[in-house]
Motif scaffolding. Structure first.
Motif, short mmCIF file in Angstrom:
data_model
loop_
_atom_site.label_atom_id
_atom_site.label_comp_id
_atom_site.label_asym_id
_atom_site.label_seq_id
_atom_site.Cartn_x
_atom_site.Cartn_y
_atom_site.Cartn_z
N PRO A 117 11.62 -5.09 -7.85
CA PRO A 117 11.30 -6.24 -7.00
C PRO A 117 9.94 -6.08 -6.30
O PRO A 117 9.16 -7.03 -6.21
CB PRO A 117 12.43 -6.27 -5.98
CG PRO A 117 13.58 -5.61 -6.68
CD PRO A 117 12.94 -4.53 -7.52
N LEU A 118 9.64 -4.87 -5.83
CA LEU A 118 8.35 -4.63 -5.20
C LEU A 118 7.22 -4.71 -6.23
O LEU A 118 6.15 -5.24 -5.96
CB LEU A 118 8.35 -3.27 -4.49
CG LEU A 118 7.12 -2.90 -3.69
CD1 LEU A 118 6.76 -3.98 -2.67
CD2 LEU A 118 7.33 -1.56 -3.00
N GLU A 119 7.48 -4.23 -7.41
CA GLU A 119 6.50 -4.31 -8.49
C GLU A 119 6.19 -5.78 -8.82
O GLU A 119 5.03 -6.15 -9.01
CB GLU A 119 7.05 -3.60 -9.72
CG GLU A 119 6.06 -3.38 -10.82
CD GLU A 119 6.61 -2.47 -11.91
OE1 GLU A 119 6.47 -2.85 -13.07
OE2 GLU A 119 7.18 -1.42 -11.58
N ALA A 135 8.83 3.48 -0.40
CA ALA A 135 8.23 3.38 -1.73
C ALA A 135 6.80 3.91 -1.71
O ALA A 135 6.04 3.65 -0.79
CB ALA A 135 8.24 1.94 -2.21
N LEU A 136 6.48 4.64 -2.74
CA LEU A 136 5.14 5.18 -2.97
C LEU A 136 4.78 4.92 -4.42
O LEU A 136 5.64 4.55 -5.22
CB LEU A 136 5.10 6.69 -2.75
CG LEU A 136 5.61 7.26 -1.44
CD1 LEU A 136 5.69 8.77 -1.54
CD2 LEU A 136 4.70 6.86 -0.31
N CYS A 137 3.53 5.18 -4.80
CA CYS A 137 3.18 5.20 -6.22
C CYS A 137 4.03 6.29 -6.87
O CYS A 137 4.26 7.34 -6.26
CB CYS A 137 1.72 5.57 -6.42
SG CYS A 137 0.52 4.46 -5.70
N ARG A 138 4.48 6.07 -8.07
CA ARG A 138 5.30 7.09 -8.73
C ARG A 138 4.56 8.43 -8.78
O ARG A 138 5.12 9.47 -8.46
CB ARG A 138 5.72 6.65 -10.12
CG ARG A 138 6.57 7.70 -10.82
CD ARG A 138 7.27 7.17 -12.03
NE ARG A 138 8.22 8.14 -12.54
CZ ARG A 138 9.43 8.36 -12.06
NH1 ARG A 138 9.86 7.66 -11.04
NH2 ARG A 138 10.23 9.26 -12.58
N SER A 151 0.82 -1.22 0.00
CA SER A 151 0.00 0.00 0.00
C SER A 151 0.85 1.27 0.00
O SER A 151 1.87 1.34 0.67
CB SER A 151 -0.91 0.03 1.23
OG SER A 151 -1.80 -1.04 1.19
N CYS A 152 0.39 2.26 -0.72
CA CYS A 152 1.03 3.57 -0.76
C CYS A 152 0.60 4.35 0.48
O CYS A 152 -0.58 4.37 0.84
CB CYS A 152 0.58 4.31 -2.02
SG CYS A 152 1.18 6.01 -2.16
N THR A 153 1.55 5.02 1.14
CA THR A 153 1.23 5.78 2.34
C THR A 153 0.56 7.12 2.03
O THR A 153 0.08 7.79 2.94
CB THR A 153 2.49 6.03 3.19
OG1 THR A 153 3.45 6.73 2.41
CG2 THR A 153 3.07 4.73 3.70
N VAL A 203 3.27 1.51 -10.00
CA VAL A 203 4.66 1.79 -10.34
C VAL A 203 5.42 2.17 -9.06
O VAL A 203 5.77 3.33 -8.84
CB VAL A 203 4.80 2.89 -11.42
CG1 VAL A 203 6.25 3.00 -11.89
CG2 VAL A 203 3.88 2.66 -12.60
N PRO A 204 5.66 1.19 -8.20
CA PRO A 204 6.35 1.46 -6.93
C PRO A 204 7.67 2.18 -7.17
O PRO A 204 8.48 1.76 -7.99
CB PRO A 204 6.60 0.07 -6.35
CG PRO A 204 5.63 -0.82 -7.04
CD PRO A 204 5.40 -0.23 -8.38
N THR A 205 7.86 3.28 -6.46
CA THR A 205 9.01 4.15 -6.68
C THR A 205 9.59 4.58 -5.33
O THR A 205 8.85 5.00 -4.44
CB THR A 205 8.57 5.40 -7.48
OG1 THR A 205 7.99 4.96 -8.71
CG2 THR A 205 9.74 6.32 -7.78
N ALA A 206 10.92 4.47 -5.21
CA ALA A 206 11.62 4.93 -4.01
C ALA A 206 12.43 6.17 -4.37
O ALA A 206 12.83 6.35 -5.51
CB ALA A 206 12.54 3.84 -3.48
N GLY A 207 12.66 7.01 -3.37
CA GLY A 207 13.40 8.23 -3.66
C GLY A 207 14.05 8.88 -2.46
O GLY A 207 14.48 10.02 -2.52
N CYS A 208 14.12 8.16 -1.35
CA CYS A 208 14.78 8.71 -0.17
C CYS A 208 15.81 7.70 0.32
O CYS A 208 15.76 6.53 -0.06
CB CYS A 208 13.76 9.03 0.92
SG CYS A 208 13.15 7.61 1.82
#
Length: 116
Positions: free
Chosen positions: A89-91, A56-59, A36-38, A46-51
């Protein structure tokens, strides 16, 4: 037999769907939390990480949040769009999850999929 009430979410069509999926449709409770996206509280699209913490959140949600705050909405660590990376991997994990069929007997008994 519960298998008739569930369908595999791993099909390419499901992965590419533009619609948001409510985590309550996922069969496994633990998977609901992991997938789930927070921000939008739906299954990650489209799970995306950036920190640095790897949240991970939705892009789309991450891009929207960064346009407003330039921080990870989960940990508040400063970041920007140049750091965003797709989490394959999460996708793949999400693509392999099983979803309830809204026409299945269990869904009818629980009232899942009923409108308002």
């Amino acid at each position: 037999d519960h298998s008739a009430a569930f369908t595999s979410a791993g099909s390419q069509a499901w992965k590419m769907a533009a619609m948001k999926v409510d985590p309550d449709w996922l069969e496994d409770q633990d998977s609901r939390n992991k997938a789930s996206c927070t921000v939008c509280h739906m299954v990650l699209q489209v799970p995306t990480a950036g920190c640095p913490e790897g949240h991970a959140l939705c892009r789309e949600c991450f891009v929207t949040e960064l346009a407003l705050r330039k921080r990870c909405p989960t940990c508040r660590h400063p970041t920007d769009a140049s750091r965003l990376q797709r989490c394959r991997p999460l996708e793949d994990f999400i693509g392999d999850l099983r979803m309830r069929c809204k026409h299945g007997k269990e869904a009818e008994e629980e009232g899942v999929g009923e409108d308002g």
